[in-house]
Design an enzyme around this catalytic site. Structure first.
Site, mmCIF file in Angstrom:
data_model
loop_
_atom_site.group_PDB
_atom_site.id
_atom_site.type_symbol
_atom_site.label_atom_id
_atom_site.label_comp_id
_atom_site.label_asym_id
_atom_site.label_seq_id
_atom_site.Cartn_x
_atom_site.Cartn_y
_atom_site.Cartn_z
ATOM 1 C CG HIS A 22 35.313 42.307 42.345
ATOM 2 N ND1 HIS A 22 35.888 43.011 43.382
ATOM 3 C CD2 HIS A 22 36.352 41.891 41.564
ATOM 4 C CE1 HIS A 22 37.198 43.021 43.228
ATOM 5 N NE2 HIS A 22 37.509 42.340 42.137
ATOM 6 C CD GLU A 23 36.413 38.922 38.540
ATOM 7 O OE1 GLU A 23 36.875 39.303 37.452
ATOM 8 O OE2 GLU A 23 37.112 38.729 39.550
ATOM 9 C CG HIS A 26 37.906 43.945 37.325
ATOM 10 N ND1 HIS A 26 38.632 44.986 37.866
ATOM 11 C CD2 HIS A 26 37.865 42.977 38.289
ATOM 12 C CE1 HIS A 26 39.004 44.665 39.099
ATOM 13 N NE2 HIS A 26 38.552 43.454 39.384
#
Length: 219
Positions: A22-23, A26
């Site tokens: 998820h990170e 980004h």
């Protein structure tokens, strides 16, 4: 306590992947739109050690799993990694590109939920046995944690991804005012969590998402 170790073994990989990818997503999308901050910090990587937050990636999920094992279930399993550094001012179109950078995390959780659902379907079709049962449980855990993180992060509360998506979509004046809520976002989430409001919002959405997955994959 005997149930804790098998529970941790089943959930460890899905939770680690869900939080760290998820990170990383980004950072990857931020680089695509002109901000190399995460790349220069070495955060666009699949190495989970670069993303792990001792509290959010380890203590909080393990604590929730331990309580769940002791109490026989219940509660929302979630966690977080070290936030990927993004300098929105370095994006080519800061306000517009913020939407894609913020949406990358939940979208990655969606893709992982689909992948775990496919694995669940494969395991369900396999010959019954210890490995297929373990695979079923791990795939179910993967669906669950990614569904939780996707839905949670899409809530329109800064600094959650949904809050930044809202800032990107709102007219400039409203966006500026809405963005000023960011320092209060975490306290707001805690209040919603401990009052039970957060669960009342999330559980129907998570259940609906899992129902859609069951229809698509025939789970």
């Amino acid at each position: 306590m005997d149930a804790l170790i098998p529970t941790l073994a089943i959930w460890a990989l899905p939770v680690l992947l869900a939080i760290t990818l998820h990170e990383a997503a980004h950072g990857y999308v931020a680089r695509h739109f002109g901000d190399p901050t995460a790349h220069l910090a070495g955060r666009i990587t699949l190495n989970p050690l670069r993303h792990i937050d001792p509290v959010g990636t380890v203590l909080v999920p393990v604590g929730i799993l331990a309580l769940s094992a002791l109490m026989g279930g219940g509660g929302i399993l979630f966690g977080w990694a070290k936030p990927v550094p993004v300098n929105f001012g370095r994006l080519r179109r800061p306000k517009a590109d913020m939407l894609w950078v913020a949406a990358a995390g939940p979208f990655t959780n969606l893709l992982m939920a689909l992948g775990w659902a496919l694995l669940f379907r494969i395991a369900a079709s396999a010959e019954p046995g210890g490995y297929s049962l373990a695979m079923l449980k791990m795939a179910d855990a993967g669906i669950q944690i990614n569904a939780v993180l996707m839905v949670l992060n899409l809530l329109p509360i800064p600094p959650l991804d949904g809050g930044r998506i809202a800032v990107s979509l709102l007219p400039d004046r409203l966006a500026w005012r809405f963005a000023r809520l960011e320092p209060y976002g975490f306290p707001i989430l805690l209040v919603l969590l401990f009052t039970g409001i957060l669960g009342a919002i999330l559980w129907p959405l998570i259940a609906g998402f899992r129902y859609l997955l069951s229809l698509v994959f025939g789970l």
